[in-house]
Design an enzyme around this catalytic site. Structure first.
Site, PDB file in Angstrom:
ATOM      1  N   THR A 199       5.240   4.932   0.465  1.00 52.93           N
ATOM      2  CA  THR A 199       5.653   4.566   1.869  1.00 52.93           C
ATOM      3  C   THR A 199       4.792   3.509   2.666  1.00 52.93           C
ATOM      4  O   THR A 199       3.827   3.172   1.948  1.00 52.93           O
ATOM      5  CB  THR A 199       5.561   5.841   2.746  1.00 52.93           C
ATOM      6  OG1 THR A 199       4.331   6.441   2.961  1.00 52.93           O
ATOM      7  CG2 THR A 199       6.401   7.253   2.115  1.00 52.93           C
ATOM      8  N   ALA A 221       0.513   7.324   0.990  1.00 53.16           N
ATOM      9  CA  ALA A 221       0.521   7.230   2.418  1.00 53.16           C
ATOM     10  C   ALA A 221      -0.688   6.347   3.036  1.00 53.16           C
ATOM     11  O   ALA A 221      -1.636   6.492   2.636  1.00 53.16           O
ATOM     12  CB  ALA A 221       0.353   8.971   2.854  1.00 53.16           C
ATOM     13  N   ILE A 243      -3.999   7.842  -1.330  1.00 51.37           N
ATOM     14  CA  ILE A 243      -4.161   7.217   0.082  1.00 51.37           C
ATOM     15  C   ILE A 243      -3.980   5.729  -0.456  1.00 51.37           C
ATOM     16  O   ILE A 243      -4.500   5.051  -1.277  1.00 51.37           O
ATOM     17  CB  ILE A 243      -5.584   7.553   0.492  1.00 51.37           C
ATOM     18  CG1 ILE A 243      -5.886   8.895   0.492  1.00 51.37           C
ATOM     19  CG2 ILE A 243      -6.045   6.733   1.955  1.00 51.37           C
ATOM     20  CD1 ILE A 243      -4.698   9.724   1.160  1.00 51.37           C
ATOM     21  N   LYS A 244      -3.042   5.064   0.543  1.00 57.69           N
ATOM     22  CA  LYS A 244      -2.728   3.519   0.396  1.00 57.69           C
ATOM     23  C   LYS A 244      -3.614   3.035   1.573  1.00 57.69           C
ATOM     24  O   LYS A 244      -3.789   3.342   2.667  1.00 57.69           O
ATOM     25  CB  LYS A 244      -1.428   3.476   1.030  1.00 57.69           C
ATOM     26  CG  LYS A 244      -0.664   2.334   0.280  1.00 57.69           C
ATOM     27  CD  LYS A 244       0.802   2.463   0.681  1.00 57.69           C
ATOM     28  CE  LYS A 244       1.592   1.178   0.118  1.00 57.69           C
ATOM     29  NZ  LYS A 244       2.822   1.138   0.422  1.00 57.69           N
ATOM     30  N   VAL A 245      -4.388   1.858   0.872  1.00 53.32           N
ATOM     31  CA  VAL A 245      -5.491   1.120   1.774  1.00 53.32           C
ATOM     32  C   VAL A 245      -5.186  -0.289   1.760  1.00 53.32           C
ATOM     33  O   VAL A 245      -4.917  -0.743   0.551  1.00 53.32           O
ATOM     34  CB  VAL A 245      -6.820   1.687   0.971  1.00 53.32           C
ATOM     35  CG1 VAL A 245      -8.038   0.939   1.912  1.00 53.32           C
ATOM     36  CG2 VAL A 245      -7.192   3.200   1.027  1.00 53.32           C
TER      37      VAL A 245
END
Ligand code: E4P
EC number: 2.2.1.2
Length: 215
Positions: A27, A57, A83-85
């Site tokens: 996402t 996310a 975790i999208k960074v």
């Protein structure tokens, strides 16, 4: 190459999951904003539908401390949250902190090989080079995938490459040929992958012949 779906739409995720080909979901803030729902609630829904594969996310803070705080809250939603960074200096610090805690990360908005190498060395589980957005400005997105794959291969790097910003079926085939481990595909592209006019014609002809013989 594995398939992720690139959407925050729960119906699309369900439909893709029913096909039995789904290894995960990505996402991003724009995709979530389109849905007009609470981010955390939607992540709960997504992770109850896709409970094994990675669900990315994205954090919204721009400093490492904020990213880590947000990321820990997101990671608490379900064990398969990644975790999208974003690819920044602060992002790299956050990736290192998540990696030290055993939390998976997807470093997003990768547009050159050095960014991918740095993300991998900071401990990223995944890197996401954005093919379509590079193609949009007249650069070669696929060449980037191939270069990252070559670098990771030469240096024994285990970080997986997610071909992102996929716009059409040829991107999918080419990403597989150029060494992407995963393609994250919008639902409309996923539906197009199934289709071929000769398949449709073939089915029609088989049905017609069968009906003729069994009249
Ligand atoms: C990937 O994780 C991103 O969500 C996505 O592929 C971005 O694609 P776009 O360039 O179509 O917005």
């Amino acid at each position: 190459m594995k398939f992720f779906i690139d959407t925050a739409n729960i119906e699309e995720i369900r439909s893709a999951n029913e096909l039995g080909i789904l290894a995960g979901v990505t996402t991003n803030p724009s995709l979530v904003a389109k849905e007009g729902v609470s981010f955390h609630d939607r992540l709960r829904e997504i992770t109850s539908e896709v409970s094994v594969g990675s669900v990315s996310a994205e954090v919204m803070s721009e400093d490492a401390e904020g990213m880590i705080k947000e990321g820990l809250e997101l990671a608490a939603i379900a064990p398969n949250i990644t975790i999208k960074v974003p690819m920044t200096l602060e992002g790299l610090k956050a990736v290192k902190a998540f990696s030290d805690k055993g939390i998976k990360t997807n470093v997003t908005l990768i547009f050159n090989p050095n960014q991918a190498l740095l993300a991998a060395r900071a401990g990223a589980t995944y890197v996401s080079p954005f093919l379509g957005r590079l193609d949009d400005i007249g650069h070669n997105g696929m060449e980037l995938i191939a270069t990252i794959a070559d670098i990771f291969d030469r240096h024994g790097i285990e970080t997986e490459i997610i071909a992102a910003s996929i716009r059409h079926p040829l991107h999918v085939t080419d990403a597989a040929l150029h060494g992407a481990h995963i393609a994250t595909v919008p639902y409309n592209v996923l539906s197009q992958l199934v289709k071929h006019p000769l398949t449709d014609q073939g089915i029609e002809r088989f049905i017609a012949d069968w009906n003729k013989a069994n009249q």
